[in-house]
Structure formats: C-alpha cells, structure tokens
Write a protein that holds these residues in place. Sequence first.
Motif, PDB file in Angstrom:
ATOM      1  N   VAL A 100       0.840  -1.200   0.000  1.00 23.07           N
ATOM      2  CA  VAL A 100       0.000   0.000   0.000  1.00 23.07           C
ATOM      3  C   VAL A 100       0.871   1.244   0.000  1.00 23.07           C
ATOM      4  O   VAL A 100       1.815   1.351   0.795  1.00 23.07           O
ATOM      5  N   THR A 101       0.545   2.202  -0.854  1.00 25.74           N
ATOM      6  CA  THR A 101       1.170   3.519  -0.796  1.00 25.74           C
ATOM      7  C   THR A 101       0.131   4.521  -0.294  1.00 25.74           C
ATOM      8  O   THR A 101      -1.068   4.262  -0.309  1.00 25.74           O
ATOM      9  N   GLY A 102       0.625   5.672   0.177  1.00 26.88           N
ATOM     10  CA  GLY A 102      -0.276   6.674   0.729  1.00 26.88           C
ATOM     11  C   GLY A 102      -0.491   6.518   2.218  1.00 26.88           C
ATOM     12  O   GLY A 102      -1.348   7.192   2.798  1.00 26.88           O
ATOM     13  N   ILE A 103       0.295   5.644   2.854  1.00 25.60           N
ATOM     14  CA  ILE A 103       0.271   5.529   4.317  1.00 25.60           C
ATOM     15  C   ILE A 103       1.688   5.701   4.873  1.00 25.60           C
ATOM     16  O   ILE A 103       1.934   5.478   6.052  1.00 25.60           O
ATOM     17  N   VAL A 104       2.609   6.085   3.999  1.00 28.31           N
ATOM     18  CA  VAL A 104       4.000   6.405   4.337  1.00 28.31           C
ATOM     19  C   VAL A 104       4.742   5.184   4.881  1.00 28.31           C
ATOM     20  O   VAL A 104       5.402   5.240   5.920  1.00 28.31           O
ATOM     21  N   LEU A 222      -7.109   4.937   6.655  1.00 29.89           N
ATOM     22  CA  LEU A 222      -5.772   4.381   6.462  1.00 29.89           C
ATOM     23  C   LEU A 222      -5.833   2.885   6.161  1.00 29.89           C
ATOM     24  O   LEU A 222      -5.029   2.366   5.374  1.00 29.89           O
ATOM     25  N   MET A 223      -6.794   2.195   6.761  1.00 32.91           N
ATOM     26  CA  MET A 223      -6.969   0.767   6.512  1.00 32.91           C
ATOM     27  C   MET A 223      -7.519   0.487   5.116  1.00 32.91           C
ATOM     28  O   MET A 223      -7.437  -0.647   4.634  1.00 32.91           O
ATOM     29  N   ARG A 272      -4.024   7.242  -1.362  1.00 33.34           N
ATOM     30  CA  ARG A 272      -3.916   5.837  -0.963  1.00 33.34           C
ATOM     31  C   ARG A 272      -4.126   4.945  -2.182  1.00 33.34           C
ATOM     32  O   ARG A 272      -5.132   5.041  -2.881  1.00 33.34           O
ATOM     33  N   VAL A 273      -3.159   4.067  -2.416  1.00 29.92           N
ATOM     34  CA  VAL A 273      -3.223   3.103  -3.513  1.00 29.92           C
ATOM     35  C   VAL A 273      -2.866   1.726  -2.948  1.00 29.92           C
ATOM     36  O   VAL A 273      -1.799   1.580  -2.352  1.00 29.92           O
ATOM     37  N   PRO A 274      -3.770   0.736  -3.112  1.00 27.16           N
ATOM     38  CA  PRO A 274      -5.069   0.745  -3.782  1.00 27.16           C
ATOM     39  C   PRO A 274      -6.082   1.620  -3.032  1.00 27.16           C
ATOM     40  O   PRO A 274      -6.023   1.732  -1.811  1.00 27.16           O
ATOM     41  N   ASN A 275      -7.027   2.198  -3.779  1.00 22.08           N
ATOM     42  CA  ASN A 275      -8.025   3.044  -3.146  1.00 22.08           C
ATOM     43  C   ASN A 275      -9.150   2.206  -2.558  1.00 22.08           C
ATOM     44  O   ASN A 275      -9.159   0.979  -2.656  1.00 22.08           O
ATOM     45  N   ALA A 277     -12.074   1.549  -3.388  1.00 19.74           N
ATOM     46  CA  ALA A 277     -12.915   0.728  -4.264  1.00 19.74           C
ATOM     47  C   ALA A 277     -12.335  -0.656  -4.499  1.00 19.74           C
ATOM     48  O   ALA A 277     -13.082  -1.616  -4.717  1.00 19.74           O
ATOM     49  N   ILE A 278     -11.003  -0.774  -4.461  1.00 20.45           N
ATOM     50  CA  ILE A 278     -10.385  -2.046  -4.848  1.00 20.45           C
ATOM     51  C   ILE A 278      -9.457  -2.632  -3.793  1.00 20.45           C
ATOM     52  O   ILE A 278      -8.960  -3.744  -3.965  1.00 20.45           O
ATOM     53  N   THR A 279      -9.214  -1.917  -2.708  1.00 20.28           N
ATOM     54  CA  THR A 279      -8.267  -2.429  -1.719  1.00 20.28           C
ATOM     55  C   THR A 279      -8.842  -3.620  -0.960  1.00 20.28           C
ATOM     56  O   THR A 279     -10.062  -3.825  -0.903  1.00 20.28           O
ATOM     57  N   GLN A 280      -7.976  -4.406  -0.369  1.00 16.17           N
ATOM     58  CA  GLN A 280      -8.398  -5.581   0.391  1.00 16.17           C
ATOM     59  C   GLN A 280      -9.116  -5.164   1.668  1.00 16.17           C
ATOM     60  O   GLN A 280      -8.628  -4.335   2.425  1.00 16.17           O
ATOM     61  N   LYS A 281     -10.276  -5.750   1.903  1.00 22.18           N
ATOM     62  CA  LYS A 281     -11.027  -5.500   3.133  1.00 22.18           C
ATOM     63  C   LYS A 281     -11.355  -6.791   3.881  1.00 22.18           C
ATOM     64  O   LYS A 281     -11.863  -6.747   4.999  1.00 22.18           O
TER      65      LYS A 281
END
Length: 338
Positions: A100-104, A222-223, A272-275, A277-281
Amino acid sequence: MKKLLLFIVAALFFIQIKAQTHTIEIHSQNRTASLLMSPAEYASWKNNDDFNNSVIREALFQDIYQKFDDDFDFIFLILNEDTRPNNLPFGQLMQVSNTVTGIVISIYDETANYGSAGKLQAVMHLTQKDYLRNGPALHELMHNWGNFGIPTESVNAPGTNLNSFNFQPHWGFTGGNTPGQLGGFAQASLIDNGGGSYTVNEFGPNANGGNAIPYNELELYLMGMTPVSSVSNFDVFTDITSLSINLPTFDFEASTRTTYTPASLVALLGARVPNVAITQKDFKLLTITLTDTPLTPAEFDAADVFSEEFGRNASDGWSSYNFWEATNDLGTIETGNL
C-alpha cells in the motif's frame, strides 16, 4: 546405483532439515491452533522477549508453515498466560510485507523469511490469553497501516514547563470523530480557552481501552475501509508545554495546532493506492496459542471461542468489539477453515 543412493540420502537429509520441530495441534472446530514448546524454550520466549529476536521469531514461523499452507494475511501468537509477564508489552505487531502507498510505508516483502510465499502481511504477539477478546488485538492490528505519516507528539506525565516529544506511531494529542485505537481525543470535546490553552475529554495518547472502542474515521481511511472524504477535519497538537488532569477532562497548553482536512491529508500522505474501491477488506487470520504444556480441553475450547468471536461477521455478544464491529461492518477477518 551409487548416484541414486546419494540422491536418496540427500533428499532424506533435506526433508529432515525441513521437518516440523514443534507439535502443532488444530482445534476440532478448525478455528485456532496450539504450538507446544519445551519448558526451556517457552521460558526463554517469555524471559528474553524472543518475539523481538528476528532469528528465533522467523525460525518459529518457518516451522509453523511446515504445518499450514500460505493462506494467512496475519498470524497472531498468544501466550498461554492468565497474567501478562511483567517484562513484556501487552502486544506487538511486526510487519512482514506491504503493498500500500499513501500511508507512508515503503513497499517491501520479507515474507520468505517467515516461510510465506508472499501473502503474509504481519505477525502479532499477545502476551495474555484473553487479549484477543479484550485487546490490544485491534490496536496492534491497526499498526499495520498507521500511524507512520502524521507528525504527533505527547508528554510523559502531567506538569508544567514540559517538552513534548515525537509520538509516532500513535496519535498522541490528536482529535478524531471518536478517540482512536492508537490514542487521541474526541475532536467534538475540544474547547479553545485562548492563549494556547485547551480542554478536552479524558483520553489516552497511545490507546483508549483496548477492544472497548471501534476504529475511528482516520483509522478506517488508512486501513482502506472508507474514502478520505469520510474523514472529518481534526486537529493535531504539538509543542505541548503543560498538562493538567481534572477528570473527566484534560487541560493542556500547546503552541502548535495543525488542522487536517481530507485535502491536506492527501497532500501530506499521498493518495492511498489501492483506493477504497479495490483495496483488500477481507482478511484471513491464524491464531496460535504458545504453551509449554499441552492445552487442556477447557483451555483449547476457550482459545477457540476467542478466535471465533474475533472473526465473527456479526456482533460477538460482548461489550468489546470484534474486527467486523470495529470496522463498522466494512471489514472481515476469517479465523475458521484451518
């Protein structure tokens, strides 16, 4: 013929090296497992905090993967202790990989060190047998995503003429729509008294009661559970010089107040990538009780109940939150089908 014999001997030697060295049992409900250590190994694990010894930790997980397939995003090790050993923290998360990017956090993959072929994200150590139900399981799991990018500060104790210090990866003196798993106060309780003096409802800089609270808006973002637009504006206080505890409120002085909006969050952290809509939940979790004596049926059943409750996609029936509840029904963490 000699070459064939040499090949067979070499193959047997390789198999012996890779053979499982601990007795690992799966509960009959297939929702949790136990790992039997020798008394000396278990004593060292506790007394020397061997979870933080990378050689010992990784070797143990290599052995676990001799028993299990590479199916898990997270593996929690839970000590078979009624009371936390005084020398150990309540819990600890050790990250293994990140995509994941966008969480540093950098993109990296150390899964091979643990025996995973790329799926494992993090491992956790909980030092008392009921910490999966009561916490800090939710708190430690949140450290898989934060806080790595928002500068936060705290102080050691009440007083005046204080010098606050960096408090990442926790929220410290940070507001939120609710107090967070990683600390922080309720933004709605903030009163600006003027002159750099503030009052808020009582809170913990690094935690707010274990599994007794859900994740707040910032943590859910962030999650990857919600879009950044769902995060209400919040304040972060740094350069804190005084703190007075007057329950049920805290009074403090700080010379720097930074207000974050969804836009300024993205400017600071990046998109945040993945955003959302598509990130793992939806995740899969393996819980393992570490012990130096075989678990009694009652102990194993209790561990199974804790694991089932934490992974249930419904209320767990307790005042504490399970993962599904803490994510506002947006995320799941499967603990069954081992």
